[in-house]
Design a protein around this motif. Structure first.
Motif, PDB file in Angstrom:
ATOM      1  N   PRO A 210       0.793  -1.231   0.000  1.00  0.00           N
ATOM      2  CA  PRO A 210       0.000   0.000   0.000  1.00  0.00           C
ATOM      3  C   PRO A 210       0.826   1.282   0.000  1.00  0.00           C
ATOM      4  CG  PRO A 210      -0.092  -1.079   2.145  1.00  0.00           C
ATOM      5  CD  PRO A 210       0.585  -2.033   1.208  1.00  0.00           C
ATOM      6  N   ASP A 211       2.038   1.211   0.531  1.00  0.00           N
ATOM      7  CA  ASP A 211       2.887   2.399   0.594  1.00  0.00           C
ATOM      8  C   ASP A 211       3.601   2.583  -0.747  1.00  0.00           C
ATOM      9  OD1 ASP A 211       4.649   4.430   1.092  1.00  0.00           O
ATOM     10  OD2 ASP A 211       5.685   3.436   2.755  1.00  0.00           O
ATOM     11  N   PRO A 212       3.350   3.683  -1.467  1.00  0.00           N
ATOM     12  CA  PRO A 212       4.011   3.877  -2.759  1.00  0.00           C
ATOM     13  C   PRO A 212       5.519   3.999  -2.645  1.00  0.00           C
ATOM     14  CG  PRO A 212       2.848   5.874  -2.092  1.00  0.00           C
ATOM     15  CD  PRO A 212       2.432   4.792  -1.139  1.00  0.00           C
ATOM     16  N   GLU A 213       6.018   4.250  -1.434  1.00  0.00           N
ATOM     17  CA  GLU A 213       7.465   4.361  -1.225  1.00  0.00           C
ATOM     18  C   GLU A 213       8.032   3.129  -0.524  1.00  0.00           C
ATOM     19  OE1 GLU A 213       8.418   8.078   0.619  1.00  0.00           O
ATOM     20  OE2 GLU A 213       8.020   9.198  -1.236  1.00  0.00           O
ATOM     21  N   PHE A 214       7.334   2.021  -0.628  1.00  0.00           N
ATOM     22  CA  PHE A 214       7.778   0.781   0.040  1.00  0.00           C
ATOM     23  C   PHE A 214       9.232   0.444  -0.283  1.00  0.00           C
ATOM     24  CE2 PHE A 214       8.633  -3.757  -0.398  1.00  0.00           C
ATOM     25  CZ  PHE A 214       8.370  -4.217   0.883  1.00  0.00           C
ATOM     26  N   MET A 215       9.608   0.585  -1.551  1.00  0.00           N
ATOM     27  CA  MET A 215      10.962   0.184  -1.951  1.00  0.00           C
ATOM     28  C   MET A 215      12.051   0.992  -1.268  1.00  0.00           C
ATOM     29  SD  MET A 215      10.663  -0.636  -6.040  1.00  0.00           S
ATOM     30  CE  MET A 215      12.238  -1.518  -6.074  1.00  0.00           C
ATOM     31  N   LEU A 216      11.706   2.167  -0.760  1.00  0.00           N
ATOM     32  CA  LEU A 216      12.697   3.037  -0.127  1.00  0.00           C
ATOM     33  C   LEU A 216      12.895   2.732   1.354  1.00  0.00           C
ATOM     34  CD1 LEU A 216      11.744   6.433  -1.806  1.00  0.00           C
ATOM     35  CD2 LEU A 216      13.462   4.750  -2.530  1.00  0.00           C
ATOM     36  N   GLY A 217      12.154   1.775   1.882  1.00  0.00           N
ATOM     37  CA  GLY A 217      12.327   1.394   3.281  1.00  0.00           C
ATOM     38  C   GLY A 217      13.755   0.954   3.566  1.00  0.00           C
TER      39      GLY A 217
ATOM     40  N   ALA B 227       9.546   5.899  -6.551  1.00  0.00           N
ATOM     41  CA  ALA B 227      10.381   5.173  -5.587  1.00  0.00           C
ATOM     42  C   ALA B 227      11.295   4.179  -6.302  1.00  0.00           C
ATOM     43  CB  ALA B 227       9.505   4.449  -4.571  1.00  0.00           C
ATOM     44  N   ALA B 228      10.786   3.561  -7.369  1.00  0.00           N
ATOM     45  CA  ALA B 228      11.613   2.624  -8.131  1.00  0.00           C
ATOM     46  C   ALA B 228      12.796   3.343  -8.773  1.00  0.00           C
ATOM     47  CB  ALA B 228      10.770   1.932  -9.196  1.00  0.00           C
ATOM     48  N   LEU B 229      12.548   4.533  -9.304  1.00  0.00           N
ATOM     49  CA  LEU B 229      13.629   5.305  -9.916  1.00  0.00           C
ATOM     50  C   LEU B 229      14.690   5.658  -8.885  1.00  0.00           C
ATOM     51  CD1 LEU B 229      14.942   6.918 -12.204  1.00  0.00           C
ATOM     52  CD2 LEU B 229      13.419   8.829 -11.615  1.00  0.00           C
ATOM     53  N   GLU B 230      14.266   6.104  -7.713  1.00  0.00           N
ATOM     54  CA  GLU B 230      15.241   6.441  -6.667  1.00  0.00           C
ATOM     55  C   GLU B 230      16.017   5.203  -6.236  1.00  0.00           C
ATOM     56  OE1 GLU B 230      15.432   8.441  -2.195  1.00  0.00           O
ATOM     57  OE2 GLU B 230      13.787   8.970  -3.569  1.00  0.00           O
ATOM     58  N   THR B 231      15.349   4.070  -6.187  1.00  0.00           N
ATOM     59  CA  THR B 231      16.026   2.813  -5.854  1.00  0.00           C
ATOM     60  C   THR B 231      17.103   2.485  -6.887  1.00  0.00           C
ATOM     61  OG1 THR B 231      14.119   1.923  -4.670  1.00  0.00           O
ATOM     62  CG2 THR B 231      15.684   0.328  -5.575  1.00  0.00           C
ATOM     63  N   ILE B 232      16.748   2.622  -8.150  1.00  0.00           N
ATOM     64  CA  ILE B 232      17.711   2.373  -9.226  1.00  0.00           C
ATOM     65  C   ILE B 232      18.911   3.307  -9.102  1.00  0.00           C
ATOM     66  CG2 ILE B 232      18.033   2.647 -11.718  1.00  0.00           C
ATOM     67  CD1 ILE B 232      15.077   1.620 -11.972  1.00  0.00           C
ATOM     68  N   GLU B 233      18.645   4.559  -8.782  1.00  0.00           N
ATOM     69  CA  GLU B 233      19.732   5.539  -8.647  1.00  0.00           C
ATOM     70  C   GLU B 233      20.657   5.191  -7.486  1.00  0.00           C
ATOM     71  OE1 GLU B 233      17.259   9.399 -10.416  1.00  0.00           O
ATOM     72  OE2 GLU B 233      17.333   9.022  -8.252  1.00  0.00           O
ATOM     73  N   ARG B 234      20.104   4.575  -6.452  1.00  0.00           N
ATOM     74  CA  ARG B 234      20.914   4.212  -5.277  1.00  0.00           C
ATOM     75  C   ARG B 234      21.771   2.969  -5.506  1.00  0.00           C
ATOM     76  NH1 ARG B 234      16.954   4.611   0.051  1.00  0.00           N
ATOM     77  NH2 ARG B 234      16.196   6.760  -0.235  1.00  0.00           N
ATOM     78  N   HIS B 235      21.416   2.172  -6.509  1.00  0.00           N
ATOM     79  CA  HIS B 235      22.105   0.894  -6.723  1.00  0.00           C
ATOM     80  C   HIS B 235      22.594   0.794  -8.175  1.00  0.00           C
ATOM     81  CE1 HIS B 235      20.549  -0.608  -2.834  1.00  0.00           C
ATOM     82  NE2 HIS B 235      19.458   0.070  -3.165  1.00  0.00           N
ATOM     83  N   PRO B 236      23.575   1.588  -8.552  1.00  0.00           N
ATOM     84  CA  PRO B 236      24.004   1.660  -9.951  1.00  0.00           C
ATOM     85  C   PRO B 236      24.660   0.390 -10.490  1.00  0.00           C
ATOM     86  CG  PRO B 236      25.490   2.917  -8.545  1.00  0.00           C
ATOM     87  CD  PRO B 236      24.321   2.538  -7.691  1.00  0.00           C
TER      88      PRO B 236
END
Length: 276
Positions: A111-118, A146-155
């Motif tokens: 439900p949290d759109p930012e789940f991946m950023l946990g 959130a997916a884009l930010e996740t990708i940016e964090r894990h190059p």
């Protein structure tokens, strides 16, 4: 090697598979490799990547057991709890199996759109590359930021976007989805699966032209070197037969060179998942 990069197997259980409601009665059934064999042969495909549909390690064991019994199940994208404290231990355990190639979490159901950023989920993602494992991104458009930010964090982490990020094809919505797809595609460690499109369209009334604008975007953004065909069988049966679903991709790429088609129908999946 020609590969279907995305499909599922399950022994149907109305409790475990509660997401398969009565509107999806066509898939309220068991689906095993023996049910898929003829479909692969008819479509000149040599193998598949079996992807998790249940959030348990029992599901991972189930898929790996099928991969052991059926050689054409070339790889398994399973589930491991990336938020667990012992995630490194569990990944190391499964990585010993050569057919265990990656992990997926059903983020679209969170439900949290930012789940991946946990914090815990992000910590788990950092463990994948140490074991040579990929990650399948399963999201709705509302979770693309959130997916884009996740990708940016894990190059350095190999990612693949499942089902072209499930755009709202039935409603014809595309603008915000385009922006995020292009931003994610700008990262060379990200690929995209040409899969799961018919279930985002009108199940009984879609036509080929409904998908062309979305295909145009992902082909321009990712190029033929970072796209892979996937059927999403048996979920795709909600919108049409295996052959009918594959014909969408066939028709779109029919004017492309054989070399480019080979990439989309197998070479890219073999490279990304390390299929032997």
């Amino acid at each position: 090697m020609r590969i279907d990069s995305h499909q599922h197997f399950w022994k149907y259980d109305p409790t475990k598979h509660a997401w398969i409601d009565d509107s999806m009665s066509v898939i309220q059934d068991d689906f095993f490799p023996s049910d898929l064999r003829d479909l692969l042969q008819q479509n000149r495909l040599d193998g598949t990547v079996a992807v998790q549909a249940d959030q348990t390690e029992a599901e991972t064991e189930f898929l790996l057991d099928l991969a052991l019994k059926y050689d054409y199940v070339k790889a398994v994208v399973g589930w491991v709890d990336l938020q667990a404290e012992n995630v490194a231990e569990r990944l190391a355990h499964y990585a010993k199996n050569k057919k265990f190639v990656g992990v997926r979490h059903v983020v679209q159901e969170e439900p949290d759109p930012e789940f991946m950023l946990g914090a815990n989920f992000q910590r788990g993602l950092t463990q994948l590359k140490d074991h040579g494992l990929t990650y399948d991104i399963l999201i709705f458009p509302t979770q693309m930021k959130a997916a884009l930010e996740t990708i940016e964090r894990h190059p350095e982490q190999p990612f693949v976007i499942d089902h072209i990020a499930k755009p709202y094809i039935k409603e014809g919505k595309i603008d915000e989805w385009i922006d995020y797809m292009r931003k994610m595609a700008a990262h060379e460690n990200v690929m995209c699966k040409l899969s799961g499109m018919v279930t985002e369209a009108d199940w009984t009334g879609w036509k080929y032209e409904d998908f062309v604008p979305y295909l145009d975007v992902v082909v321009e953004a990712f190029g033929v070197d970072r796209l892979m065909y996937g059927s999403d069988w048996p979920v795709c049966l909600l919108g049409g037969s295996y052959d009918k679903v594959k014909s969408l991709v066939d028709r779109y790429f029919e004017g492309y060179s054989q070399a480019d088609q080979d990439k989309i129908y197998g070479d890219n999946a073999v490279r990304f998942y390390g299929i032997k």
